[in-house]
Motif scaffolding. Structure first.
Motif, PDB file in Angstrom:
ATOM      1  N   TRP A 102      -0.831  -5.654  -6.194  1.00 19.90           N
ATOM      2  CA  TRP A 102      -1.244  -6.012  -4.836  1.00 19.90           C
ATOM      3  C   TRP A 102      -0.734  -4.969  -3.843  1.00 19.90           C
ATOM      4  CZ3 TRP A 102       0.422  -6.848   0.050  1.00 19.90           C
ATOM      5  CH2 TRP A 102      -0.406  -7.575   0.904  1.00 19.90           C
ATOM      6  N   ALA A 103       0.529  -4.571  -3.970  1.00 19.10           N
ATOM      7  CA  ALA A 103       1.106  -3.596  -3.053  1.00 19.10           C
ATOM      8  C   ALA A 103       0.363  -2.268  -3.119  1.00 19.10           C
ATOM      9  CB  ALA A 103       2.579  -3.391  -3.370  1.00 19.10           C
ATOM     10  N   LYS A 104      -0.079  -1.886  -4.308  1.00 16.64           N
ATOM     11  CA  LYS A 104      -0.816  -0.640  -4.471  1.00 16.64           C
ATOM     12  C   LYS A 104      -2.219  -0.736  -3.880  1.00 16.64           C
ATOM     13  CE  LYS A 104      -2.252   2.696  -8.025  1.00 16.64           C
ATOM     14  NZ  LYS A 104      -2.214   3.018  -9.474  1.00 16.64           N
ATOM     15  N   LYS A 105      -2.841  -1.902  -3.974  1.00 17.12           N
ATOM     16  CA  LYS A 105      -4.213  -2.099  -3.500  1.00 17.12           C
ATOM     17  C   LYS A 105      -4.284  -2.235  -1.980  1.00 17.12           C
ATOM     18  CE  LYS A 105      -8.302  -4.982  -4.362  1.00 17.12           C
ATOM     19  NZ  LYS A 105      -8.820  -6.151  -5.130  1.00 17.12           N
ATOM     20  N   TYR A 106      -3.212  -2.798  -1.365  1.00 19.37           N
ATOM     21  CA  TYR A 106      -3.253  -3.086   0.070  1.00 19.37           C
ATOM     22  C   TYR A 106      -2.066  -2.452   0.805  1.00 19.37           C
ATOM     23  CZ  TYR A 106      -6.399  -6.765  -1.640  1.00 19.37           C
ATOM     24  OH  TYR A 106      -7.410  -7.458  -2.257  1.00 19.37           O
ATOM     25  N   PRO A 107      -1.870  -1.144   0.717  1.00 24.42           N
ATOM     26  CA  PRO A 107      -0.666  -0.536   1.308  1.00 24.42           C
ATOM     27  C   PRO A 107      -0.596  -0.650   2.818  1.00 24.42           C
ATOM     28  CG  PRO A 107      -2.231   1.156   0.623  1.00 24.42           C
ATOM     29  CD  PRO A 107      -2.731  -0.133   0.060  1.00 24.42           C
ATOM     30  N   ARG A 108      -1.731  -0.529   3.500  1.00 26.92           N
ATOM     31  CA  ARG A 108      -1.703  -0.605   4.966  1.00 26.92           C
ATOM     32  C   ARG A 108      -1.503  -2.040   5.447  1.00 26.92           C
ATOM     33  NH1 ARG A 108      -3.098   3.943   7.673  1.00 26.92           N
ATOM     34  NH2 ARG A 108      -3.703   5.710   6.363  1.00 26.92           N
ATOM     35  N   THR A 109      -2.119  -2.968   4.749  1.00 27.85           N
ATOM     36  CA  THR A 109      -1.891  -4.374   5.076  1.00 27.85           C
ATOM     37  C   THR A 109      -0.428  -4.738   4.886  1.00 27.85           C
ATOM     38  OG1 THR A 109      -4.156  -5.006   4.485  1.00 27.85           O
ATOM     39  CG2 THR A 109      -2.490  -6.745   4.440  1.00 27.85           C
ATOM     40  N   LEU A 110       0.170  -4.272   3.793  1.00 25.78           N
ATOM     41  CA  LEU A 110       1.584  -4.527   3.535  1.00 25.78           C
ATOM     42  C   LEU A 110       2.448  -3.913   4.628  1.00 25.78           C
ATOM     43  CD1 LEU A 110       3.911  -5.547   1.808  1.00 25.78           C
ATOM     44  CD2 LEU A 110       3.722  -3.457   0.429  1.00 25.78           C
ATOM     45  N   ALA A 111       2.128  -2.691   5.046  1.00 21.56           N
ATOM     46  CA  ALA A 111       2.913  -2.030   6.086  1.00 21.56           C
ATOM     47  C   ALA A 111       2.855  -2.811   7.394  1.00 21.56           C
ATOM     48  CB  ALA A 111       2.406  -0.605   6.294  1.00 21.56           C
ATOM     49  N   ALA A 112       1.680  -3.319   7.737  1.00 22.31           N
ATOM     50  CA  ALA A 112       1.542  -4.111   8.959  1.00 22.31           C
ATOM     51  C   ALA A 112       2.344  -5.402   8.865  1.00 22.31           C
ATOM     52  CB  ALA A 112       0.065  -4.420   9.209  1.00 22.31           C
ATOM     53  N   PHE A 113       2.256  -6.051   7.716  1.00 19.16           N
ATOM     54  CA  PHE A 113       3.021  -7.283   7.505  1.00 19.16           C
ATOM     55  C   PHE A 113       4.512  -7.020   7.651  1.00 19.16           C
ATOM     56  CE2 PHE A 113       5.523  -9.981   4.700  1.00 19.16           C
ATOM     57  CZ  PHE A 113       5.142 -11.251   5.107  1.00 19.16           C
TER      58      PHE A 113
END
Length: 332
Positions: free
Chosen positions: A238-249
């Motif tokens: 998940w972290a690899k697939k959604y790096p920008r979403t994770l950064a925003a979170f």
């Protein structure tokens, strides 16, 4: 009377992931840095609704996730085992739970997890052993041969207790751990089904007030002083697939952590707003001991601190071989 301590404000400072860009605004400031090109905007976070996750609930309540373009739903879970199963099944994007369970799932290959943020560190009276008034158990030494109630075997409660027992010349083999799910531990004491109960906050303050329980031993001592309690994790996929979403979170979460670590009032209010039946009354919120909330988010997780968990688990036979927690961290 139970001891109460005011937490020292954390002075931990860490850098943010490069995807956030330069700068870090103070919580609630106008125009916080935004992450562009979010891969997804709707997130479901599974979290045990306790003070460990105060930063998460504060970030939600103050609109910090929304300011990053995220719609975050927080689903209450009862255990970290539920959280990792939910992540593996795609129910949760990110979860917040206890550190021991996450390492157990990683070691047994039930999950492939990445620690994305440190959630909380134990402080005095956060977790303690309690007895009934008039109990013959008045010292840790008196626990030899006695029954200690914990919510589940071979988890963070038994780990912390084992460490304190060793500090006082006993071992886990000298006591009998009895699994009793929350919120039944205090009542088990009253029925004399156990001789001592492991109670974390806010259950500890609530049961001490309603049942007159007495604190036998604070577990924030010796080798487990300031011990990590909660982490935020995602699967590595998940972290690899959604790096920008994770950064925003994580940018929003870090602001929530900063508020939690500097304002006891904010933590109390967050506990009072927890969804039923987990809501904490204002009277209990005002007296409960609370943790400290580190500001470390990926990729700046404190490796030495998170490795403490695995080292203690190995020492007390919860792991068969040494485990490197670095395998659960993102690269620099």
């Amino acid at each position: 009377m139970r001891r109460r301590f005011l937490r020292a404000i954390s002075v931990t400072t860490v850098g943010l992931s490069v995807v956030l860009g330069a700068g870090c605004e103070s919580p609630g400031s106008s125009g916080p840095p935004k992450v562009s090109g979010l891969e997804k905007t709707n997130l479901t976070v599974g979290a045990v609704p306790v003070a460990d996750e105060a930063g998460l609930y504060i970030a939600q309540d103050k609109g910090l996730f929304a300011a990053e373009g995220l719609h975050v739903t927080i689903d209450p879970i009862l255990s970290s085992a539920d959280s990792t199963k939910g992540q593996n099944d795609g129910k949760f994007d990110i979860t917040a739970g206890n550190v021991v369970s996450y390492i157990q799932d990683q070691v047994t290959h039930q999950s492939d997890l990445e620690i994305v943020a440190e959630g909380s560190l134990m402080q005095p009276d956060n977790q303690a052993l309690y007895t009934l008034p008039g109990s013959p158990v008045t010292t840790i030494g008196d626990l030899k041969g006695r029954r200690i109630g914990v919510n589940v075997l071979n988890n963070i409660g038994t780990l912390l207790i084992s460490s304190v027992l060793e500090e006082h010349g006993l071992s886990a083999r000298d006591v009998h751990f009895v699994p009793i799910p929350f919120p039944g531990l205090g009542h088990a004491l009253k029925r004399h089904a156990i001789d001592a109960a492991w109670l974390p906050e806010p259950t500890a303050s609530a049961d001490a007030q309603s049942m007159g329980l007495q604190e036998l031993a604070d577990l924030d001592q010796g080798a487990t002083e300031g011990f990590p309690v909660g982490w935020y994790v995602a699967t590595k996929a998940w972290a690899k697939k959604y790096p920008r979403t994770l950064a925003a979170f994580l940018h929003a979460l870090r602001q929530g952590q900063q508020i939690a670590d500097s304002s006891r009032t904010a933590v109390e209010q967050a506990m009072e707003k927890l969804p039923a039946p987990f809501t904490v009354s204002p009277a209990i919120a005002a007296v409960m001991s609370i943790e400290s909330y580190p500001l470390n988010i990926a990729p700046n997780i404190d490796l030495q601190r998170v490795q403490r968990v695995a080292n203690e688990m190995l020492q007390f036979h919860m792991l068969k071989t040494k485990f490197e927690v670095s395998s659960m961290l993102a690269g620099p």
